[in-house]
Design an enzyme around this catalytic site. Sequence first.
Site, PDB file in Angstrom:
ATOM      1  N   PRO A  82      49.758 -15.374  35.585  1.00  0.00           N
ATOM      2  CA  PRO A  82      49.410 -16.561  36.513  1.00  0.00           C
ATOM      3  C   PRO A  82      50.522 -16.779  37.458  1.00  0.00           C
ATOM      4  CG  PRO A  82      50.002 -17.650  34.221  1.00  0.00           C
ATOM      5  CD  PRO A  82      49.755 -16.168  34.185  1.00  0.00           C
ATOM      6  N   ASN A  83      50.308 -16.695  38.742  1.00  0.00           N
ATOM      7  CA  ASN A  83      51.347 -17.108  40.158  1.00  0.00           C
ATOM      8  C   ASN A  83      51.861 -15.852  40.350  1.00  0.00           C
ATOM      9  OD1 ASN A  83      50.637 -19.997  40.347  1.00  0.00           O
ATOM     10  ND2 ASN A  83      51.637 -20.288  38.541  1.00  0.00           N
ATOM     11  N   ARG A 109      57.087 -16.752  47.873  1.00  0.00           N
ATOM     12  CA  ARG A 109      57.702 -18.024  47.604  1.00  0.00           C
ATOM     13  C   ARG A 109      58.738 -17.697  46.439  1.00  0.00           C
ATOM     14  NH1 ARG A 109      54.353 -19.791  50.109  1.00  0.00           N
ATOM     15  NH2 ARG A 109      52.559 -21.570  49.936  1.00  0.00           N
ATOM     16  N   TYR A 114      62.542 -14.768  42.022  1.00  0.00           N
ATOM     17  CA  TYR A 114      61.745 -13.349  41.770  1.00  0.00           C
ATOM     18  C   TYR A 114      61.846 -12.261  42.606  1.00  0.00           C
ATOM     19  CZ  TYR A 114      59.843 -17.026  38.713  1.00  0.00           C
ATOM     20  OH  TYR A 114      59.534 -17.998  37.558  1.00  0.00           O
ATOM     21  N   ASN A 169      53.205  -8.874  32.051  1.00  0.00           N
ATOM     22  CA  ASN A 169      54.152 -10.009  32.327  1.00  0.00           C
ATOM     23  C   ASN A 169      53.041 -11.284  32.092  1.00  0.00           C
ATOM     24  OD1 ASN A 169      55.568 -12.199  33.217  1.00  0.00           O
ATOM     25  ND2 ASN A 169      56.316 -11.183  34.945  1.00  0.00           N
ATOM     26  N   ALA A 207      53.871 -17.837  32.901  1.00  0.00           N
ATOM     27  CA  ALA A 207      54.078 -18.906  32.116  1.00  0.00           C
ATOM     28  C   ALA A 207      53.267 -19.022  30.704  1.00  0.00           C
ATOM     29  CB  ALA A 207      53.660 -20.124  33.018  1.00  0.00           C
ATOM     30  N   HIS A 259      55.212 -18.612  27.251  1.00  0.00           N
ATOM     31  CA  HIS A 259      55.772 -19.639  26.646  1.00  0.00           C
ATOM     32  C   HIS A 259      54.885 -20.648  25.709  1.00  0.00           C
ATOM     33  CE1 HIS A 259      58.812 -18.013  29.018  1.00  0.00           C
ATOM     34  NE2 HIS A 259      58.298 -18.413  30.121  1.00  0.00           N
ATOM     35  N   ASP A 306      47.449 -13.638  20.040  1.00  0.00           N
ATOM     36  CA  ASP A 306      46.398 -13.300  19.187  1.00  0.00           C
ATOM     37  C   ASP A 306      45.566 -11.713  19.586  1.00  0.00           C
ATOM     38  OD1 ASP A 306      47.007 -15.166  17.144  1.00  0.00           O
ATOM     39  OD2 ASP A 306      45.233 -16.296  17.627  1.00  0.00           O
ATOM     40  N   GLU A 348      56.575  -6.086  26.781  1.00  0.00           N
ATOM     41  CA  GLU A 348      56.707  -7.502  27.548  1.00  0.00           C
ATOM     42  C   GLU A 348      57.825  -7.156  28.695  1.00  0.00           C
ATOM     43  OE1 GLU A 348      57.780 -10.727  25.156  1.00  0.00           O
ATOM     44  OE2 GLU A 348      57.843 -12.197  26.714  1.00  0.00           O
ATOM     45  N   HIS A 395      59.756  -9.380  32.191  1.00  0.00           N
ATOM     46  CA  HIS A 395      59.639 -10.612  33.152  1.00  0.00           C
ATOM     47  C   HIS A 395      60.720 -10.123  34.114  1.00  0.00           C
ATOM     48  CE1 HIS A 395      57.711 -13.046  30.210  1.00  0.00           C
ATOM     49  NE2 HIS A 395      58.571 -12.473  29.323  1.00  0.00           N
ATOM     50  N   LEU A 396      60.339 -10.610  35.353  1.00  0.00           N
ATOM     51  CA  LEU A 396      61.400 -10.209  36.384  1.00  0.00           C
ATOM     52  C   LEU A 396      62.647 -10.982  36.483  1.00  0.00           C
ATOM     53  CD1 LEU A 396      58.474 -10.886  38.664  1.00  0.00           C
ATOM     54  CD2 LEU A 396      59.479  -8.921  38.836  1.00  0.00           C
ATOM     55  N   SER A 397      62.398 -12.303  35.876  1.00  0.00           N
ATOM     56  CA  SER A 397      63.892 -13.082  35.710  1.00  0.00           C
ATOM     57  C   SER A 397      64.126 -12.937  34.310  1.00  0.00           C
ATOM     58  CB  SER A 397      63.440 -14.543  36.083  1.00  0.00           C
ATOM     59  OG  SER A 397      62.415 -15.095  35.336  1.00  0.00           O
ATOM     60  N   ARG A 410      67.441 -19.038  32.006  1.00  0.00           N
ATOM     61  CA  ARG A 410      66.752 -20.251  32.496  1.00  0.00           C
ATOM     62  C   ARG A 410      66.575 -21.455  31.743  1.00  0.00           C
ATOM     63  NH1 ARG A 410      61.852 -17.754  35.855  1.00  0.00           N
ATOM     64  NH2 ARG A 410      62.117 -19.883  36.775  1.00  0.00           N
ATOM     65  N   ARG A 463      61.788 -21.868  28.493  1.00  0.00           N
ATOM     66  CA  ARG A 463      61.469 -20.240  28.751  1.00  0.00           C
ATOM     67  C   ARG A 463      62.283 -19.372  27.808  1.00  0.00           C
ATOM     68  NH1 ARG A 463      59.100 -20.772  34.066  1.00  0.00           N
ATOM     69  NH2 ARG A 463      60.153 -22.225  35.415  1.00  0.00           N
TER      70      ARG A 463
HETATM   71  O1  CA2 Z   1      60.367 -13.787  34.989  1.00  0.00           O
HETATM   72  C1  CA2 Z   1      59.125 -13.647  34.848  1.00  0.00           C
HETATM   73  O2  CA2 Z   1      58.531 -12.698  35.231  1.00  0.00           O
HETATM   74  C2  CA2 Z   1      58.214 -14.914  34.329  1.00  0.00           C
HETATM   75  O3  CA2 Z   1      57.346 -14.448  33.771  1.00  0.00           O
HETATM   76  C3  CA2 Z   1      57.608 -15.551  35.781  1.00  0.00           C
HETATM   77  C4  CA2 Z   1      56.829 -16.768  35.545  1.00  0.00           C
HETATM   78  C5  CA2 Z   1      57.729 -17.837  34.595  1.00  0.00           C
HETATM   79  O4  CA2 Z   1      56.767 -18.900  34.240  1.00  0.00           O
HETATM   80  C6  CA2 Z   1      58.283 -17.052  33.407  1.00  0.00           C
HETATM   81  O5  CA2 Z   1      58.962 -18.081  32.700  1.00  0.00           O
HETATM   82  C7  CA2 Z   1      59.088 -15.824  33.720  1.00  0.00           C
HETATM   83  C8  CA2 Z   1      56.310 -17.443  36.774  1.00  0.00           C
HETATM   84  C9  CA2 Z   1      55.698 -16.591  37.791  1.00  0.00           C
HETATM   85  C10 CA2 Z   1      55.471 -17.239  38.932  1.00  0.00           C
HETATM   86  O6  CA2 Z   1      55.907 -16.559  40.108  1.00  0.00           O
HETATM   87  C11 CA2 Z   1      55.879 -16.978  41.200  1.00  0.00           C
HETATM   88  C12 CA2 Z   1      56.258 -15.913  42.250  1.00  0.00           C
HETATM   89  C13 CA2 Z   1      56.440 -16.280  43.507  1.00  0.00           C
HETATM   90  C14 CA2 Z   1      56.388 -17.901  43.739  1.00  0.00           C
HETATM   91  C15 CA2 Z   1      56.318 -18.615  42.846  1.00  0.00           C
HETATM   92  C16 CA2 Z   1      55.895 -18.079  41.599  1.00  0.00           C
END
Ligand code: CA2
Length: 153
Positions: free
Chosen positions: A16-17, A24, A29, A80, A83, A86, A93, A104, A106-108, A113, A117
């Site tokens: 998601p997102n 954003r 990110y 990835n 959210a 977590h 499953d 797995e 993650h960008l960040s 954080r 997370r």
């Molecule tokens: O660091 C990552 O890749 C995460 O999976 C990104 C998730 C976050 O909830 C995880 O804790 C770590 C959030 C992705 C949201 O992506 C956005 C991208 C641009 C603007 C807003 C959100």
Amino acid sequence: MEPLSELRKILVIHGPNLNMLGKREPEVYGNVSLDDINAELHETGNRLGFRVDTFQSNHEGAIVDKIQEIMHSHRGLIINPGAYTHTSVAIRDALLLLNIPVVEVHLSNIYKREPFRHHSMVAGVALGQISGLGSDGYILALEFLARRCQSVD
Ligand code: CA2
């Protein structure tokens, strides 16, 4: 012999997102869009002799469906879960149904954080995790999976 497309497919799931990448929160990110990441994954896959399929959804059930769908068709999975990393017992499953390597990504760096997370529901069922290397993490995961698949061919 099975056709190449049957044998050498890797799926990348973005949760998601992640469709908002580049639009954003560039300080967290980066500036790269999801289309840019997918294009580089496709190119790298071609170079390594793999077909890379990509999938993004904001819906937990759709991600579970996709994982079930590739049970017999793909050689590896990069995920990835956003959210859902977590929170999602359902994604965890579903991953347990697979007997292909799962990485797995993650960008960040989730460990730098907020404390919520720091725990991943997925980490315990993935082969490994890459966290904090930005979009390079996906490419490194793909190179790893390609190498691993070749060693068991
Ligand atoms: O660091 C990552 O890749 C995460 O999976 C990104 C998730 C976050 O909830 C995880 O804790 C770590 C959030 C992705 C949201 O992506 C956005 C991208 C641009 C603007 C807003 C959100």
